[in-house]
Design a protein around this motif. Sequence first.
Motif, short mmCIF file in Angstrom:
data_model
loop_
_atom_site.label_atom_id
_atom_site.label_comp_id
_atom_site.label_asym_id
_atom_site.label_seq_id
_atom_site.Cartn_x
_atom_site.Cartn_y
_atom_site.Cartn_z
N LEU A 54 13.26 140.60 53.63
CA LEU A 54 13.03 140.58 55.09
C LEU A 54 11.54 140.69 55.38
CD1 LEU A 54 14.02 140.77 58.05
CD2 LEU A 54 14.18 143.26 57.71
N GLY A 55 10.88 141.66 54.75
CA GLY A 55 9.44 141.82 54.96
C GLY A 55 8.65 140.62 54.49
N LEU A 56 9.08 140.03 53.38
CA LEU A 56 8.38 138.86 52.83
C LEU A 56 8.39 137.70 53.82
CD1 LEU A 56 7.02 137.71 50.24
CD2 LEU A 56 9.28 136.86 49.59
N TRP A 57 9.56 137.41 54.39
CA TRP A 57 9.66 136.31 55.35
C TRP A 57 8.85 136.61 56.62
CZ3 TRP A 57 10.81 131.56 54.45
CH2 TRP A 57 11.68 131.22 53.40
N ILE A 58 8.90 137.85 57.06
CA ILE A 58 8.10 138.23 58.23
C ILE A 58 6.63 138.04 57.95
CG2 ILE A 58 7.36 140.20 59.65
CD1 ILE A 58 10.25 141.23 59.45
N GLY A 59 6.18 138.49 56.78
CA GLY A 59 4.77 138.36 56.43
C GLY A 59 4.30 136.91 56.37
N VAL A 60 5.12 136.06 55.77
CA VAL A 60 4.75 134.64 55.64
C VAL A 60 4.72 133.97 57.01
CG1 VAL A 60 5.51 132.40 54.76
CG2 VAL A 60 5.58 134.40 53.28
N LEU A 61 5.82 134.09 57.75
CA LEU A 61 5.95 133.35 59.01
C LEU A 61 5.04 133.91 60.11
CD1 LEU A 61 9.82 132.80 59.02
CD2 LEU A 61 8.03 131.19 58.34
N ALA A 62 5.05 135.23 60.31
CA ALA A 62 4.22 135.82 61.36
C ALA A 62 2.75 135.75 60.98
CB ALA A 62 4.65 137.27 61.61
N GLY A 63 2.44 135.89 59.70
CA GLY A 63 1.04 135.78 59.28
C GLY A 63 0.49 134.38 59.50
N ALA A 64 1.31 133.37 59.25
CA ALA A 64 0.86 131.97 59.38
C ALA A 64 0.80 131.51 60.82
CB ALA A 64 1.78 131.05 58.58
N VAL A 118 1.62 133.64 64.52
CA VAL A 118 1.07 134.46 65.60
C VAL A 118 -0.20 135.20 65.16
CG1 VAL A 118 2.58 136.44 65.07
CG2 VAL A 118 1.64 136.18 67.36
N ALA A 119 -0.25 135.73 63.95
CA ALA A 119 -1.44 136.47 63.51
C ALA A 119 -2.62 135.54 63.29
CB ALA A 119 -1.14 137.25 62.23
N ALA A 120 -2.40 134.42 62.60
CA ALA A 120 -3.49 133.48 62.32
C ALA A 120 -4.03 132.84 63.58
CB ALA A 120 -3.02 132.41 61.34
N VAL A 121 -3.17 132.65 64.58
CA VAL A 121 -3.58 131.95 65.80
C VAL A 121 -4.20 132.90 66.83
CG1 VAL A 121 -2.74 130.61 67.79
CG2 VAL A 121 -1.90 130.10 65.49
N THR A 122 -3.63 134.11 66.97
CA THR A 122 -4.13 135.04 67.99
C THR A 122 -4.91 136.22 67.44
OG1 THR A 122 -2.16 136.46 68.03
CG2 THR A 122 -2.10 134.47 69.40
N GLY A 123 -4.79 136.49 66.13
CA GLY A 123 -5.48 137.63 65.53
C GLY A 123 -4.66 138.91 65.57
N VAL A 124 -3.52 138.87 66.19
CA VAL A 124 -2.64 140.04 66.29
C VAL A 124 -1.19 139.57 66.22
CG1 VAL A 124 -4.08 141.66 67.59
CG2 VAL A 124 -2.97 139.82 68.79
N GLY A 125 -0.24 140.52 66.17
CA GLY A 125 1.14 140.16 66.34
C GLY A 125 2.07 140.38 65.16
N ILE A 126 1.54 140.35 63.93
CA ILE A 126 2.43 140.54 62.79
C ILE A 126 3.01 141.95 62.81
CG2 ILE A 126 0.59 141.28 61.21
CD1 ILE A 126 2.07 139.77 58.99
N ASP A 127 2.25 142.89 63.35
CA ASP A 127 2.74 144.27 63.46
C ASP A 127 3.93 144.35 64.41
OD1 ASP A 127 1.00 143.49 65.47
OD2 ASP A 127 0.04 145.44 65.70
N MET A 128 3.85 143.62 65.52
CA MET A 128 4.93 143.62 66.50
C MET A 128 6.20 142.98 65.94
SD MET A 128 2.52 142.62 69.72
CE MET A 128 3.87 142.10 70.75
N VAL A 129 6.03 141.91 65.16
CA VAL A 129 7.19 141.23 64.58
C VAL A 129 7.89 142.14 63.58
CG1 VAL A 129 7.96 139.25 63.23
CG2 VAL A 129 6.14 138.96 64.94
#
Length: 346
Positions: A178-188, A190-201
């Motif tokens: 679960l964490g792995l998929w969140i890290g890959v998808l949210a990192g690529a 919302v985080a890469a585009v806005t600089g934030v957000g992986i924490d919220m996901v």
Amino acid sequence: MTLQRPLKSRLWIWLLWLAGFYAVWLYLVAGLGYWSTAAAHWPMAVAMTIGSYAAGSTPMGGGTVGFPVLVLLFELPASLGRDFSFAIQSIGMTSAAIFILARRQPLAWATLNGAILGALFGTPFGIFFIAPYVPELWIKLLFAVVWASFGLLHLWRLNEIAGHSGITDFDEKWDFKLGLWIGVLAGATVAAVTGVGIDMVLYTALVLLCRADLKIAIPTSVVIMAFTSVLGVLVKIVSGQGLAPGVFENWLAAAPVVAIGAPLGVFIVAIIGRKPTLLVVATLCVGQFIWTLYAEQQRLGLSGMLLAGLAVLACLAGFELLRRWGAILVGEKTAKAQAKALAANS
């Protein structure tokens, strides 16, 4: 999930980090003559007093305040807001994460480890292959939509979310995936585009799927955002992309504030509770969405604003699906059905 049990605090590690950071900052402003630059950007330092508190006490990073201040209030490019979010969180969220680890606060370690590994690959991919092709207006809208939906979720479900105790004990391999998929998808994305957000996901998955206590979910979200922020800054610098013009100047003014402000948020929220802070920040999240639509109404038009509103509703629908899935995983529906059957037979 494996939780880190309360052990003897090692706050000296955080104090050592703090001393090292302020030594470097003083060298920059006094030794290299950047004091006037830092002083000229004092408004960002003031804004980040609030942002740093939110970063340590909620699942929303310091960029939650820094991004809209730079982009909406100061009318600077969204790419600057993104890079500033990475840069300022690499200090504030890192300081809060070290404080959390030094205090031995419980964390959802299996999910966190998976998210760290996923972000290690997802964030650089997003920085290289997704973020450069996202228009400035879309960056603003992505930030506005995600944060508005997150704010509405808490205004609607806060009592339920705050009522969770402990965390559902699933299989650790499932938690890691679960964490792995969140890290890959949210990192690529919302985080890469806005600089934030992986924490919220990650936080959303923990509270809706795993029914995690806020005392576990929020510190876990702080640690993943700290890691992703440092990674984002390193990737941009090492790859030669560099940070947007203006990031260093604003960072220089705000960094000494967030270094102490984010850990202070971790400490204070343990005294006053998380619900009041989450309510205020959730309201701000909704407010920045309205502000964004108002500021960009000419470019968006009525159809664009309606689509943005539909995007918020789509996010909320996704949250509700996660919540229902979580209810099935933890057996809430089965327990309720058994209780009703027992009551009917009695």
